[in-house]
Design a protein around this motif. Structure first.
Motif, PDB file in Angstrom:
ATOM      1  N   UNK A 125       0.853  -1.183   0.000  1.00 52.51           N
ATOM      2  CA  UNK A 125       0.000   0.000   0.000  1.00 52.51           C
ATOM      3  C   UNK A 125       0.892   1.238   0.000  1.00 52.51           C
ATOM      4  N   UNK A 126       0.652   2.125  -0.960  1.00 52.64           N
ATOM      5  CA  UNK A 126       1.442   3.350  -1.057  1.00 52.64           C
ATOM      6  C   UNK A 126       0.490   4.537  -1.041  1.00 52.64           C
ATOM      7  N   UNK A 127       0.782   5.505  -0.182  1.00 58.46           N
ATOM      8  CA  UNK A 127       0.015   6.758  -0.183  1.00 58.46           C
ATOM      9  C   UNK A 127       0.961   7.844  -0.704  1.00 58.46           C
ATOM     10  N   UNK A 128       0.640   8.376  -1.880  1.00 58.22           N
ATOM     11  CA  UNK A 128       1.519   9.357  -2.510  1.00 58.22           C
ATOM     12  C   UNK A 128       0.913  10.755  -2.421  1.00 58.22           C
ATOM     13  N   UNK A 129       1.727  11.704  -1.980  1.00 63.45           N
ATOM     14  CA  UNK A 129       1.278  13.110  -1.928  1.00 63.45           C
ATOM     15  C   UNK A 129       1.871  13.937  -3.047  1.00 63.45           C
ATOM     16  N   UNK A 130       2.501  13.254  -4.003  1.00 65.44           N
ATOM     17  CA  UNK A 130       3.156  14.006  -5.076  1.00 65.44           C
ATOM     18  C   UNK A 130       2.138  14.650  -6.005  1.00 65.44           C
TER      19      UNK A 130
END
Length: 152
Positions: A15-20
């Motif tokens: 699981x990856x949460x990206x704020x980019x």
């Protein structure tokens, strides 16, 4: 014996949460495959196959508003059936004219079409539940995402 695996058992810790912000298509696809590559569930050829197909036919894996399911064929480099969940907090434009920006992506790596169908059925149930999709997109932690996915 039923060999159906829950979505969560296929996701594990992928699981990856990206704020980019302002990600290019390729940079976004890199993120959607990052955990699977790290773990060796897929080879880099699988990621390349997704990028190549995107070049040829566009964002075939953007299924609905907010939702994408990047995937290629098992023979493109799947070593182990697995899924990766990626949340793009700022949204990413993958070039889908119909569906707009993507916030929630599940990368599908299937070994064969049979197990694939079970997984797709569970995913389509999830994709149809806009409340759960919104909960996943607004989640701040992996644990919050896991709580939602436990239902499937």
């Amino acid at each position: 014996m039923d060999c159906f695996m829950s979505l969560l058992s296929l996701i594990g810790d992928n699981i990856v949460i990206s704020n980019e912000k302002h990600l290019s298509v390729n940079a976004a696809l890199d993120i959607t495959c990052s955990k699977l590559l790290e773990q060796g569930s897929i080879d880099v050829t699988y990621l390349e196959a997704i990028k190549q197909k995107h070049k040829e036919i566009g964002a075939y894996y953007v299924l609905a508003p907010k939702i994408a399911m990047p995937h290629a064929r098992p023979e493109d480099g799947v070593n182990e059936a697995s899924l990766q969940v990626t949340v793009f907090k700022k949204g990413v434009d993958l070039g889908s004219e119909d569906n707009g920006d993507v916030y929630f992506s599940i990368t599908l790596a299937a070994m064969d079409s049979d197990s694939h169908i079970q997984t797709i059925m569970a995913l389509s149930e999830l994709f149809q539940n806009s409340n759960d999709i919104d909960s996943i997109i607004s989640a701040q932690t992996k644990d919050e995402i896991i709580e939602v996915l436990k239902k499937y």
